[in-house]
Design an enzyme around this catalytic site. Structure first.
Site, mmCIF file in Angstrom:
data_model
loop_
_atom_site.group_PDB
_atom_site.id
_atom_site.type_symbol
_atom_site.label_atom_id
_atom_site.label_comp_id
_atom_site.label_asym_id
_atom_site.label_seq_id
_atom_site.Cartn_x
_atom_site.Cartn_y
_atom_site.Cartn_z
ATOM 1 N N GLU A 16 38.139 64.630 87.336
ATOM 2 C CA GLU A 16 37.011 65.431 86.857
ATOM 3 C C GLU A 16 35.744 64.585 86.748
ATOM 4 O O GLU A 16 34.643 65.058 87.053
ATOM 5 C CB GLU A 16 37.351 66.067 85.503
ATOM 6 C CG GLU A 16 38.415 67.145 85.576
ATOM 7 C CD GLU A 16 37.991 68.328 86.432
ATOM 8 O OE1 GLU A 16 36.774 68.586 86.545
ATOM 9 O OE2 GLU A 16 38.880 69.006 86.984
ATOM 10 N N ASP B 218 30.809 75.090 84.876
ATOM 11 C CA ASP B 218 29.968 74.177 85.641
ATOM 12 C C ASP B 218 29.134 75.022 86.602
ATOM 13 O O ASP B 218 29.088 76.251 86.478
ATOM 14 C CB ASP B 218 30.812 73.129 86.376
ATOM 15 C CG ASP B 218 31.696 73.738 87.456
ATOM 16 O OD1 ASP B 218 31.786 74.990 87.542
ATOM 17 O OD2 ASP B 218 32.298 72.975 88.230
ATOM 18 N N TYR C 259 32.734 70.855 79.412
ATOM 19 C CA TYR C 259 33.407 71.233 80.652
ATOM 20 C C TYR C 259 34.612 70.324 80.919
ATOM 21 O O TYR C 259 35.723 70.800 81.194
ATOM 22 C CB TYR C 259 32.445 71.174 81.835
ATOM 23 C CG TYR C 259 33.182 71.204 83.159
ATOM 24 C CD1 TYR C 259 33.593 72.416 83.703
ATOM 25 C CD2 TYR C 259 33.526 70.034 83.833
ATOM 26 C CE1 TYR C 259 34.310 72.463 84.889
ATOM 27 C CE2 TYR C 259 34.240 70.067 85.013
ATOM 28 C CZ TYR C 259 34.628 71.281 85.533
ATOM 29 O OH TYR C 259 35.352 71.318 86.693
#
Length: 345
Positions: free
Chosen positions: A40, A141, A123
């Site tokens: 991520e 996002d 997020y």
């Protein structure tokens, strides 16, 4: 707020489509929270194709959060070199140290504990919690904002705090109690492969039958376009200074600001090296955010090695340069120099 029927439809169809059509990416073959966290972070501001090779290489060097926490920051930056946005690597390293010191080497699953780690926002925390720990947690996002705006015909800018708050509320309502990780990844995959920013593939969209923007022939109007950012053009010079043994002079950048702590080529010919006219060897372009750089590269070779220009400079053998976290600009400058014959002064 979307109605229950639309939410149920979106969950059911997207998860089914994702399981049948998802890309086979290395971070989707694991539930290890460290590896999912790493993916991520790498995928922020980086395309999947570029991040994949870095992800594999980084894990080969730092396979666990323990190994990352124990590594010198220069080694971490060297493995990150080329991905850009180097603050991500610094935050990742600092967060790994906290995980070791505070959480006994285990990546936490609680939202507030994740948010307390450097480089982890709402997020990323949601992605880690839902994918690695199978906990119900929303994500938002650019991809999720876009697909949500189009499907539900929601106006609102990504850059607006109040608009983003509304989209977070919708994202929270959408994520299911069961299979939250699959659903969140389906939303991201939908935006990456089908509902793209430009020229979305509406004919192959799994939820096209209920897409509000498609039904009203207004897909290009959602989400609300961002204001255009004016591009800034910057000129810069780099000097490839080498000695008769083939070593290259590099300079460490400050510990704060853009590309902090990375190693670069000098922007001037250092005074202990020589004062003769450097030889121009080429020019290249480079972009960072809204800046467009024009880099002129010059080459100088010297026999004058009495002292270094400063503590932030270092002579490095060519074969050892890969051990240093070089900026992309420095790498491009060195590639130009490799095509030239050095000139001793």
């Amino acid at each position: 707020m979307p109605d229950r029927d639309s939410i149920a439809y979106l969950r059911r169809v997207l998860i089914r489509w994702y399981r049948a059509s998802r890309r086979d990416l290395p971070w989707r073959r694991t539930k290890d929270p460290y590896r999912i966290w790493l993916s991520e972070i790498m995928l922020q501001q980086t395309r999947v194709a570029a991040a994949t090779s870095y992800y594999r290489r980084f894990l080969h060097r730092f396979p666990t959060v323990q190994s990352l926490a124990a590594a010198p920051i220069d080694e971490v930056l060297a493995e990150w070199a080329g991905l850009g946005y180097y603050r991500r690597a610094r935050h990742l390293k600092a967060a790994a140290e906290i995980v070791m010191e505070v959480h006994g080497g285990r990546v936490p699953s609680e939202e507030m504990q994740l948010l307390a780690l450097p480089g982890i926002g709402r997020y990323t925390a949601g992605a880690i919690r839902s994918i690695a720990f199978d906990l119900r947690a929303p994500i938002l996002d650019g991809n999720v904002h876009r697909v949500t705006a189009r499907f539900f015909r929601m106006s609102g800018r990504w850059t607006s705090v109040s608009d983003r708050k509304e989209f977070w509320s919708v994202a929270d309502a959408l994520v299911p109690q069961t299979n939250p990780g699959d659903f969140n990844q389906a939303m991201m995959e939908w935006g990456a492969l089908i509902c793209t920013p430009k020229s979305p593939d509406c004919s192959h969209c799994p939820v096209r039958k209920r897409c509000g923007a498609l039904a009203s022939n207004s897909v290009d109007q959602f989400p609300t376009p961002r204001p255009k950012v004016e591009m800034v053009r910057v000129s810069r010079a780099l000097y490839v200074v080498s000695d008769k043994e083939g070593r290259v002079l590099i300079k460490r950048r400050p510990d704060s600001g853009r590309m902090a702590g990375m190693w670069d080529l000098p922007e001037t010919v250092p005074s202990p090296v020589g004062q003769q006219e450097p030889e121009p060897i080429g020019r290249f372009g480079h972009s960072i955010l809204n800046k467009r750089y024009r880099i002129d590269v010059y080459q100088v070779s010297t026999k004058n090695l009495n002292k270094l220009p400063g503590e932030d400079h270092e002579w490095v053998a060519r074969e050892k340069l890969t051990e240093y976290p070089l900026t992309t600009m420095a790498k491009k400058g060195l590639e130009l120099a490799d095509r030239q014959q050095p000139r001793l002064i």
